[in-house]
Design a protein around this motif. Structure first.
Motif, PDB file in Angstrom:
ATOM      1  N   ASP A   1     -31.109  18.353  26.204  1.00 45.59           N
ATOM      2  CA  ASP A   1     -30.703  17.645  27.411  1.00 45.59           C
ATOM      3  C   ASP A   1     -31.897  16.849  27.932  1.00 45.59           C
ATOM      4  N   LEU A   2     -31.646  16.019  28.931  1.00 46.52           N
ATOM      5  CA  LEU A   2     -32.706  15.263  29.592  1.00 46.52           C
ATOM      6  C   LEU A   2     -33.344  16.139  30.656  1.00 46.52           C
ATOM      7  N   SER A   3     -34.649  16.272  30.629  1.00 45.59           N
ATOM      8  CA  SER A   3     -35.323  17.153  31.573  1.00 45.59           C
ATOM      9  C   SER A   3     -35.378  16.525  32.962  1.00 45.59           C
ATOM     10  N   PRO A   4     -35.480  17.351  34.001  1.00 49.71           N
ATOM     11  CA  PRO A   4     -35.663  16.815  35.362  1.00 49.71           C
ATOM     12  C   PRO A   4     -36.893  15.915  35.464  1.00 49.71           C
ATOM     13  N   LYS A   5     -37.971  16.263  34.754  1.00 49.12           N
ATOM     14  CA  LYS A   5     -39.185  15.435  34.806  1.00 49.12           C
ATOM     15  C   LYS A   5     -38.914  14.052  34.226  1.00 49.12           C
ATOM     16  N   LEU A   6     -38.226  14.000  33.086  1.00 50.45           N
ATOM     17  CA  LEU A   6     -37.926  12.698  32.480  1.00 50.45           C
ATOM     18  C   LEU A   6     -37.064  11.856  33.416  1.00 50.45           C
ATOM     19  N   LYS A   7     -36.039  12.450  33.994  1.00 46.69           N
ATOM     20  CA  LYS A   7     -35.179  11.713  34.923  1.00 46.69           C
ATOM     21  C   LYS A   7     -35.985  11.174  36.103  1.00 46.69           C
ATOM     22  N   SER A   8     -36.917  11.972  36.595  1.00 47.04           N
ATOM     23  CA  SER A   8     -37.743  11.554  37.726  1.00 47.04           C
ATOM     24  C   SER A   8     -38.629  10.374  37.349  1.00 47.04           C
ATOM     25  N   VAL A   9     -39.243  10.456  36.178  1.00 48.05           N
ATOM     26  CA  VAL A   9     -40.124   9.370  35.733  1.00 48.05           C
ATOM     27  C   VAL A   9     -39.327   8.081  35.539  1.00 48.05           C
TER      28      VAL A   9
ATOM     29  N   ARG B   1     -24.070   7.080  25.564  1.00 52.33           N
ATOM     30  CA  ARG B   1     -23.780   6.523  26.888  1.00 52.33           C
ATOM     31  C   ARG B   1     -23.945   7.551  28.011  1.00 52.33           C
ATOM     32  N   HIS B   2     -23.538   8.787  27.766  1.00 55.00           N
ATOM     33  CA  HIS B   2     -23.631   9.775  28.842  1.00 55.00           C
ATOM     34  C   HIS B   2     -25.086  10.055  29.210  1.00 55.00           C
ATOM     35  N   LEU B   3     -26.002   9.859  28.251  1.00 57.02           N
ATOM     36  CA  LEU B   3     -27.426  10.031  28.542  1.00 57.02           C
ATOM     37  C   LEU B   3     -27.939   8.907  29.437  1.00 57.02           C
ATOM     38  N   LEU B   4     -27.492   7.683  29.175  1.00 55.76           N
ATOM     39  CA  LEU B   4     -27.870   6.573  30.041  1.00 55.76           C
ATOM     40  C   LEU B   4     -27.301   6.759  31.447  1.00 55.76           C
TER      41      LEU B   4
ATOM     42  N   ASP C   1     -26.826   9.628  32.882  1.00 49.08           N
ATOM     43  CA  ASP C   1     -27.665  10.662  33.499  1.00 49.08           C
ATOM     44  C   ASP C   1     -29.013  10.106  33.950  1.00 49.08           C
ATOM     45  N   LEU C   2     -29.483   9.061  33.267  1.00 47.65           N
ATOM     46  CA  LEU C   2     -30.752   8.424  33.649  1.00 47.65           C
ATOM     47  C   LEU C   2     -30.550   7.347  34.716  1.00 47.65           C
ATOM     48  N   ASN C   3     -29.308   7.166  35.130  1.00 40.95           N
ATOM     49  CA  ASN C   3     -28.950   6.110  36.086  1.00 40.95           C
ATOM     50  C   ASN C   3     -29.328   4.728  35.548  1.00 40.95           C
TER      51      ASN C   3
ATOM     52  N   SER D   1     -36.565   7.239  36.956  1.00 35.96           N
ATOM     53  CA  SER D   1     -36.076   6.751  38.247  1.00 35.96           C
ATOM     54  C   SER D   1     -37.125   5.941  38.988  1.00 35.96           C
ATOM     55  N   ARG D   2     -38.404   6.131  38.643  1.00 36.03           N
ATOM     56  CA  ARG D   2     -39.478   5.414  39.317  1.00 36.03           C
ATOM     57  C   ARG D   2     -39.840   4.100  38.619  1.00 36.03           C
ATOM     58  N   LEU D   3     -39.199   3.821  37.504  1.00 34.36           N
ATOM     59  CA  LEU D   3     -39.395   2.539  36.843  1.00 34.36           C
ATOM     60  C   LEU D   3     -38.649   1.451  37.615  1.00 34.36           C
ATOM     61  N   PRO D   4     -39.054   0.185  37.497  1.00 35.39           N
ATOM     62  CA  PRO D   4     -38.314  -0.888  38.167  1.00 35.39           C
ATOM     63  C   PRO D   4     -36.848  -0.901  37.759  1.00 35.39           C
ATOM     64  N   ALA D   5     -35.982  -1.310  38.669  1.00 40.22           N
ATOM     65  CA  ALA D   5     -34.538  -1.272  38.423  1.00 40.22           C
ATOM     66  C   ALA D   5     -34.140  -2.101  37.208  1.00 40.22           C
ATOM     67  N   ASP D   6     -34.866  -3.189  36.945  1.00 39.33           N
ATOM     68  CA  ASP D   6     -34.510  -4.070  35.829  1.00 39.33           C
ATOM     69  C   ASP D   6     -35.306  -3.762  34.559  1.00 39.33           C
ATOM     70  N   PHE D   7     -35.964  -2.632  34.517  1.00 39.14           N
ATOM     71  CA  PHE D   7     -36.778  -2.264  33.355  1.00 39.14           C
ATOM     72  C   PHE D   7     -35.865  -1.716  32.251  1.00 39.14           C
ATOM     73  N   PRO D   8     -35.824  -2.359  31.078  1.00 39.79           N
ATOM     74  CA  PRO D   8     -34.907  -1.906  30.020  1.00 39.79           C
ATOM     75  C   PRO D   8     -35.302  -0.549  29.424  1.00 39.79           C
ATOM     76  N   VAL D   9     -34.320   0.325  29.296  1.00 40.05           N
ATOM     77  CA  VAL D   9     -34.472   1.604  28.589  1.00 40.05           C
ATOM     78  C   VAL D   9     -33.423   1.604  27.475  1.00 40.05           C
ATOM     79  N   ILE D  10     -33.868   1.376  26.251  1.00 43.62           N
ATOM     80  CA  ILE D  10     -32.966   1.168  25.119  1.00 43.62           C
ATOM     81  C   ILE D  10     -32.990   2.409  24.223  1.00 43.62           C
ATOM     82  N   LEU D  11     -31.846   3.017  24.018  1.00 39.31           N
ATOM     83  CA  LEU D  11     -31.754   4.172  23.134  1.00 39.31           C
ATOM     84  C   LEU D  11     -31.439   3.719  21.716  1.00 39.31           C
ATOM     85  N   ALA D  12     -32.138   4.326  20.758  1.00 37.34           N
ATOM     86  CA  ALA D  12     -31.954   3.984  19.341  1.00 37.34           C
ATOM     87  C   ALA D  12     -31.790   5.282  18.569  1.00 37.34           C
TER      88      ALA D  12
END
Length: 271
Positions: free
Chosen positions: A20-28, A50-53, A55-57, A30-41
């Protein structure tokens, strides 16, 4: 350290010991800029990503599914689709027909399983996705009519049978297929001409005004090697295969110790 986007593998890299995604990862994140791309490969299907994205908002992000065989844009549009030709899929199925090896088929948004057993239950638990239950022969017959192939074939079984099959597939189809032995009991099979790096390059070309040199990518296994080599900041988690560590520019903590989150926290200007 200057990077404009993250591209990360999932299993063995982004997820913790609970898969699962850890609380620490989600917190980190969440502090990135809103338009910062997070691309899963990943070798996963889109629904298992998709459900992981969510969870990362970060829901509206491109996806690199099936190790680059199925690439989706931020709105879910298909950017590229490269499949294993049906005759090769049929040959693999015939090859395992006299063994106890489990056979799974993936095409686009679909995952096909014949029956509920140890292996299918394990994948349901790991990915949080349910398959379509359908006889393999029926799936292949439909694909014959529709001129389709598989974006991924996954075979699972006892390590001695999987070792035998790996050798057979390498000898017969080594020029056509990527064979990823992610575990002793698994082989993930994809078309030879694609990779996570080819999928990422396509996404950047269409949606972002920067190149591979501005990406921080994270991985642990053989199917991450090309990706980590091609980006500016290739990062291997501590549990990565030796071959992956050898090509990575940086090393971070074990995935069970929040390696991705730790690297971002230490190297991004403000998370």
């Amino acid at each position: 350290m200057n990077f404009h986007a993250i591209c990360s593998d999932i299993d063995g890299t982004l997820l913790n010991s609970e898969r699962d995604l850890s609380p620490k990862l989600k917190s980190v994140i969440s502090r990135l800029p809103a338009d910062f791309p997070v691309i899963l490969a990943s070798s996963r299907m889109p629904a298992a990503m998709r459900h992981l994205l969510e969870d990362l908002n970060k829901p509206n992000q491109p996806l690199i599914a099936y190790n680059g065989g199925f690439v989706l844009g931020p709105s879910g549009e298909v950017l590229d689709s490269t499949s294993i030709p049906l005759p090769i899929v049929q040959a693999i199925f015939e090859l395992i027909s006299r063994t106890s090896i489990h056979f799974s088929l993936y095409e686009g948004e679909n995952w096909y399983e014949e029956k509920e057993d140890y292996w299918s239950k394990r994948e349901i638990t790991n990915t949080k996705v349910n398959p379509t239950w359908k006889e393999t022969e029926a799936v292949l017959a439909d694909w014959q009519k529709e001129n389709k192939g598989a974006h991924k074939v996954m075979v699972m079984g006892e390590s001695n049978e999987i070792s035998w099959l790996f050798g057979e597939l390498h000898e017969r189809f080594g020029n056509d297929l990527h064979l990823y032995r992610s575990k002793d009991t698994y082989i993930e099979i994809a078309p030879r001409k694609i990779s996570k790096a080819t999928g990422l390059a396509l996404i950047l070309e269409q949606f972002y005004p920067f190149g591979m040199e501005h990406i921080a990518a994270f991985g642990d296994n053989y199917n991450d090697i090309d990706l980590l080599q091609k980006v500016g900041i290739g990062v291997a988690v501590a549990n990565a295969r030796p071959e992956v560590k050898a090509v990575a520019k940086y090393l971070t903590l074990h995935h069970k110790e929040d390696g991705v989150a730790d690297f971002l926290e230490k190297n991004f200007p403000n998370p």
